[in-house]
Design an enzyme around this catalytic site. Structure first.
Site, short mmCIF file in Angstrom:
data_model
loop_
_atom_site.label_atom_id
_atom_site.label_comp_id
_atom_site.label_asym_id
_atom_site.label_seq_id
_atom_site.Cartn_x
_atom_site.Cartn_y
_atom_site.Cartn_z
N ARG A 123 7.48 -20.98 28.65
CA ARG A 123 6.69 -20.05 29.45
C ARG A 123 5.81 -20.82 30.44
NH1 ARG A 123 3.32 -15.96 27.40
NH2 ARG A 123 4.98 -15.35 26.01
N LYS B 165 -1.91 -11.15 27.87
CA LYS B 165 -2.26 -9.80 28.31
C LYS B 165 -3.50 -9.29 27.58
CE LYS B 165 2.03 -8.06 28.17
NZ LYS B 165 3.14 -7.11 28.24
N GLU C 19 6.97 -5.22 28.14
CA GLU C 19 6.42 -4.16 27.31
C GLU C 19 5.32 -3.50 28.15
OE1 GLU C 19 4.00 -3.73 23.16
OE2 GLU C 19 5.04 -5.62 23.49
#
Ligand code: ATP
Ligand code: MG
Length: 564
Positions: free
Chosen positions: A267, A277, A42
């Protein structure tokens, strides 16, 4: 007859669970034998080392199976997305070495198709326009332990829904007043299936579609279908999407379109860093670091500016492998990967970080010798260079000690050491300033020891790096420590925030290091091992011709860890 080595070579390396799934799919003839993966960022921030794991995994699988790899921006949220991020992300992925060929994709390119699909679901009675606001919707949704309640607007007719949805698109309603929702099951134990939002009204400028739309599809209504449109066979994502899989399945099945297979993996988490982020953005915005590419950040551009090579990051991702369960990898793995790479690749040089002047009293004044030095001790093919030697040199302050213990094999009055590529010297005197600080050493050298060996066979234990004072290049050198002082900095201390975990000593700037003169021509981005001091990278932005600035990429050993 096969020897033991032959059979060891024949043995296939062990397959991770994702490779096993793909192997089985290929054996069963699924997807016409194709493998097509993607990386779907994204564009709302810069990429970090966690993303690198996903990029290496997805592009690596495509390469391994002779398949295809797409880069697709999942750009459904106009409020947080910017072209700056798109450019930075593309740049980072190219640097990392993943190749999407001509398949640079954007979910926003599918907005028309997604709209048509929404209409299709409305007509099939599988989606409805809801007038509940965000707050009410939360109330109706229920909790993990209680079922939700049906929205009072759930039973609108397909005709009414179609006309309301068209009005949403036409801009007849204010932001947030209506949503389009999938009609699934408000009592589902999986909260994602409780009539999730497919479209919301938001008057925001989109970085690619401009002001064409005032309604935007949700990530959940976009992601699976984008994979489907692109013919992604194996849609690999992180574990938190496991609970979304039934929803993606529901959309693809209800629409009767190609159905990619989603596979979840754990992850990457690393010690001493945050990976979210949102937190990285906060560090940048509040200027706790000097931007996304601050060499202390574990963003790809930060690592790159620190001097990490793409090969070292790929090797790191390969070594940590993929797993089904979340865990935290020790930062030392990442540092070992760059050391391994630079140990073979980086030429050696001498640089004194904290200089202490040494006068060699019996060395003739005005004399200069050009001494030969190997560029790499294990690799003669890297050649040699000359370093000038003269009466006054610099050594490292830490290489002198006044009341040295017996096992201190460096300089102290009366002790003899070897100067790398030069001579044996013996310290004879110490000069101090008014405050008692050591400012200079007096030494003598043994002219018989040129090249670093004594003809009488006497040994010295210490070998020091040095730089000729009159020839030295004065340069700025930046030393980095971990940005955070605690192993799991994402966890805020009681009553504080994650910022309280910042390490106040993460950056040390040495304004006047003394480097061997050959480094004056170091190009930005060139890499060296400064003997005994670590691996250094000429800063790509701040270095000027004839005036390089060096960032320390890594120490030679994991000295930092031992300190604690
Ligand atoms: P956000 O919280 O903003 O969604 P994100 O890190 O998930 O952050 P994306 O741009 O959605 O950001 O990530 C792109 C891809 O990278 C996703 O497929 C995601 O699964 C993967 N990814 C993100 N973080 C990691 C990580 N730490 N380890 C492995 N893969 C990751
Ligand atoms: Mg995400």
């Amino acid at each position: 007859m096969p020897t033991p080595t032959d059979s060891a070579e024949e043995k296939k390396p062990s397959r991770n669970f994702i490779q096993q799934i793909i192997d089985a799919d290929l054996a069963a003839g699924k997807n016409d034998g194709q493998v097509h993966t993607r990386f779907p960022p994204e564009p709302n921030g810069y990429l970090h080392i966690g993303h690198a794991k996903s990029i290496c995994l997805n592009s690596g699988l495509a390469r391994e199976y002779g398949g295809k790899f797409n880069l697709r921006f999942d750009d459904t949220n106009p409020a947080k997305e910017e072209q700056e991020y798109v450019d930075a992300i593309t740049d980072d992925i190219r640097w990392l070495g993943a190749d999407w060929e001509d398949r640079l994709c954007f979910s926003s390119n599918y907005f028309d198709q997604l709209y048509d699909w929404a209409v299709q679901l409305i007509q099939a009675g599988k989606a409805y326009v809801c007038d509940l606001d965000a707050e009410q919707m939360r109330e109706y949704r229920g909790t993990l332990t209680e079922p939700g309640r049906d929205s009072p607007f759930r039973d609108r007719s397909p005709e009414e829904n179609a006309s309301l949805f068209a009005q949403m698109k036409a801009g007849d309603f204010p932001d947030g007043s209506h949503t389009l929702r999938a009609k699934i099951d408000m009592a589902s134990p999986n909260v994602n299936l409780r009539d999730p939002v497919m479209y919301r009204i938001k008057r925001a400028h989109h970085h690619r579609t401009g002001d064409t739309w005032c309604i935007y599809p949700s990530y959940d209504f976009t992601h699976g279908q984008s994979d489907s449109i692109e013919g992604i066979t194996h849609s690999i994502c992180t574990l938190e999407f496991e609970n979304h899989r039934p929803l993606y399945d529901w959309f693809c099945e209800s629409l009767g379109i190609f159905h990619p297979q989603q596979i979840e993996f754990a992850r990457l988490n690393l010690t001493y860093t945050v990976m979210s982020k949102r937190l990285l953005l906060q560090l940048v915005n509040e200027k706790h670091v000097d931007g996304w590419d601050d060499p202390r950040m574990l963003t790809l551009c930060g690592l790159r500016r620190r001097g990490y090579t793409a090969a070292s990051i790929r090797a790191f991702c390969e070594r940590i492998g993929v797993a089904k369960f979340n865990s935290t990898i020790d930062m030392a793995w990442l540092e070992d990967a760059i050391r391994d790479d630079l140990n073979t690749a980086a030429p050696r040089a001498m640089g004194v970080l904290r200089p202490l002047k040494v006068v060699i009293e019996n060395y003739p004044e005005g004399q200069v010798e050009q001494l030969e030095a190997a560029n790499h001790p294990q690799n003669p093919e890297m050649g040699t260079r000359t370093v000038p030697f003269a009466r006054e040199i610099y050594v490292e302050q830490g290489d002198f000690m006044e009341d040295a213990p017996r096992k201190f094999f460096r300089l102290s009055v009366g002790r003899e050491v070897r100067l790398r590529y030069a001579y044996f010297i013996t310290c004879t005197d110490v000069i101090k300033d008014d405050q008692g600080n050591v400012v200079e050493l007096r030494c003598t050298y043994d002219p018989e020891t040129k090249g670093g060996n004594a003809p009488d066979g006497r040994k010295v234990k210490g070998t020091l790096h040095w730089v000729s004072a009159q020839h030295a290049l004065s340069a700025e050198v930046r030393l980095y420590d971990y940005l955070f002082g605690t192993e799991a900095p994402g966890k805020a201390p009681e009553g504080g925030t994650f910022l309280d975990n910042l390490n106040p000593d993460s950056l040390e700037v040495l304004a006047d290091a003394k480097l061997e003169p050959s480094l004056v021509d170091a190009d930005p981005c060139s890499q060296f091992q400064f003997e005994r001091n670590g691996y250094f990278f000429a800063d790509p932005i701040d270095s000027k011709p004839g005036k390089p600035i060096f960032n320390r990429t890594a120490t030679l050993r994991d000295s930092w860890k031992k300190k604690r």
